[in-house]
Design an enzyme around this catalytic site. Structure first.
Site, short mmCIF file in Angstrom:
data_model
loop_
_atom_site.label_atom_id
_atom_site.label_comp_id
_atom_site.label_asym_id
_atom_site.label_seq_id
_atom_site.Cartn_x
_atom_site.Cartn_y
_atom_site.Cartn_z
N ASN A 14 0.81 -1.17 0.02
CA ASN A 14 -0.16 0.06 0.11
C ASN A 14 0.86 1.10 -0.02
O ASN A 14 1.24 1.73 1.10
CB ASN A 14 -0.96 0.12 1.25
CG ASN A 14 -1.84 1.24 1.30
OD1 ASN A 14 -1.84 2.07 0.43
ND2 ASN A 14 -2.43 1.35 2.61
N TRP A 15 1.12 1.80 -1.20
CA TRP A 15 1.72 3.02 -1.23
C TRP A 15 1.47 4.11 -0.51
O TRP A 15 2.05 5.43 -0.37
CB TRP A 15 2.09 3.35 -2.81
CG TRP A 15 3.01 2.33 -3.48
CD1 TRP A 15 3.26 0.93 -2.85
CD2 TRP A 15 3.62 2.11 -5.01
NE1 TRP A 15 4.11 0.25 -3.62
CE2 TRP A 15 4.07 0.95 -4.91
CE3 TRP A 15 3.43 2.98 -5.81
CZ2 TRP A 15 4.68 0.79 -6.17
CZ3 TRP A 15 3.96 2.69 -7.19
CH2 TRP A 15 4.66 1.34 -7.22
N HIS A 101 -9.75 0.62 5.04
CA HIS A 101 -8.46 0.97 5.80
C HIS A 101 -8.71 1.71 6.93
O HIS A 101 -9.38 2.76 6.63
CB HIS A 101 -7.38 1.61 4.51
CG HIS A 101 -5.96 1.52 5.18
ND1 HIS A 101 -5.62 2.56 6.10
CD2 HIS A 101 -4.95 0.92 4.95
CE1 HIS A 101 -4.32 2.31 6.48
NE2 HIS A 101 -3.93 1.24 5.57
N GLU A 103 -7.02 4.39 8.01
CA GLU A 103 -6.80 5.81 7.67
C GLU A 103 -8.17 6.25 6.97
O GLU A 103 -8.52 7.58 7.20
CB GLU A 103 -5.66 5.99 6.69
CG GLU A 103 -4.43 5.78 7.52
CD GLU A 103 -3.23 5.29 6.90
OE1 GLU A 103 -3.19 5.38 5.70
OE2 GLU A 103 -2.00 4.83 7.51
N GLU A 173 -5.42 -5.59 10.62
CA GLU A 173 -4.63 -4.41 10.91
C GLU A 173 -4.75 -3.44 12.29
O GLU A 173 -5.46 -2.77 12.22
CB GLU A 173 -4.58 -3.42 9.70
CG GLU A 173 -4.16 -4.14 8.31
CD GLU A 173 -3.46 -3.05 7.42
OE1 GLU A 173 -2.47 -3.01 6.97
OE2 GLU A 173 -4.23 -1.98 7.32
N GLY A 179 2.02 2.02 10.54
CA GLY A 179 2.90 3.18 10.56
C GLY A 179 3.71 3.79 11.83
O GLY A 179 4.13 4.66 11.90
N SER A 219 3.29 -2.26 10.34
CA SER A 219 4.86 -2.09 10.44
C SER A 219 5.25 -3.38 10.19
O SER A 219 6.42 -3.86 10.86
CB SER A 219 5.07 -1.58 12.16
OG SER A 219 4.53 -0.26 12.28
N GLY A 240 2.76 -1.15 4.32
CA GLY A 240 2.69 0.26 4.04
C GLY A 240 4.23 0.66 3.67
O GLY A 240 4.77 0.67 2.62
N GLY A 241 4.76 1.46 4.81
CA GLY A 241 6.05 1.97 4.66
C GLY A 241 7.16 1.35 3.99
O GLY A 241 7.97 1.70 3.06
C1 PEP Z 1 -1.06 -0.18 6.14
O1 PEP Z 1 -1.09 1.06 5.59
O2 PEP Z 1 -1.89 -0.96 5.80
C2 PEP Z 1 0.16 -0.42 6.87
C3 PEP Z 1 0.19 -1.66 7.30
O3 PEP Z 1 0.99 0.43 6.97
P1 PEP Z 1 2.52 0.31 7.59
O4 PEP Z 1 3.22 -1.05 6.93
O5 PEP Z 1 3.52 1.62 7.44
O6 PEP Z 1 2.46 0.16 9.27
#
Ligand code: PEP
Length: 265
Positions: A14-15, A101, A103, A173, A179, A219, A240-241
């Protein structure tokens, strides 16, 4: 009906709202190269920002890496300024879409009901879905993790027929792990996955629950992927990251490939 093979891992990148056209092009090209030796053993998708979808889709063509979108409207068409429909996504070659998600739940105030409508229109249009659920730190501290996840998954799958469930992947998640650099422990993640699988069993049946892939997100990085993937309840990751760095995402893909080959059939 055909259920997908839940032994095979699914890794999503997930960018979010990052990068430029140039950076996205470079990253996609690097990932296509890295994925080539892994395409037979791992399923993977990347979720670039909307403006780059079609362009990145061209780079991914023939690689086996799936093209994903980060968002979709609950409506088919009409006066919804700024929204993008499932039909439009399908039309430009998108195969899978992230729905629910945290966010979007938090920043856009998406409700459980709205998320359910999005899942319904996505699968009926022919898209696969990465459905995200997860609790806040406060909810975890209060012992509500399983209840929150049950509420979210029940609402999201309300009205989804069994025949469409093969197109739906679940991403557990925990919001406090997204993040933050603070991943859930493999054991805690596995407990939540088992609880979600029980919820799917109650909503549908045991064989569907067993066949549904539940991914962990929060993460995930090259250092913790192997221990997370050692948990039989975990069938992949939403990243994500670490998905913005080709070497890191490739390393997570390799961990998934290795974990797949060490699992019994
Ligand atoms: C995400 O956005 O779904 C996610 C898991 O981000 P990160 O890996 O940065 O925690």
């Amino acid at each position: 009906m055909t259920h997908h093979n839940s032994k095979r891992f699914f890794i999503g990148g997930n960018w979010k709202m990052n990068g430029t056209r140039e950076a996205a092009t470079l990253l996609a090209n690097e990932l296509v190269t890295a994925f080539e030796p892994l395409a037979m053993s791992v399923d993977a998708a990347i979720f670039p920002p909307f403006p780059y979808l079609q362009h990145i889709g061209g780079i991914l063509r023939g690689s086996g890496l799936m093209l994903g979108a980060q968002q979709v409207s609950a409506d088919a068409n009409g006066a919804f300024t700024g929204q993008v429909s499932a039909e439009m996504l399908l039309d430009i070659g998108v195969e899978i879409v992230i729905i629910g998600h945290s966010e979007c739940r938090q920043l856009l105030a998406e409700s459980d009901e709205l998320i359910g409508e999005k899942v319904a229109i996505a699968v009926s249009t022919g898209l696969s879905v990465m459905l995200c659920v997860g609790e806040t730190w406060q909810e975890r501290q209060a012992g509500h993790t399983e209840a929150v996840c049950r509420r979210q998954i029940s609402a999201a799958l309300k009205g989804i027929h069994l025949d469409h469930m093969g197109a739906i992947h679940i991403a557990y998640e925990p919001i406090w792990a997204i993040g933050t650099g603070r991943s859930a422990s493999p054991q805690d993640a596995a407990l939540s996955h088992a609880s979600l699988r029980k919820d799917i069993e109650d909503l549908y049946d045991p064989s569907l629950a067993a066949a549904t892939r539940i991914l962990y997100g929060g993460s995930v990085n090259p250092a913790n992927a192997t221990s997370l993937f050692a948990q039989p309840e975990i069938q992949g990751a939403l990243v994500g990251g670490a998905s913005l760095k080709a070497a890191d995402f490739a390393s997570i893909l390799r961990s998934a490939s290795q974990a797949t080959s060490s699992r019994p059939n």
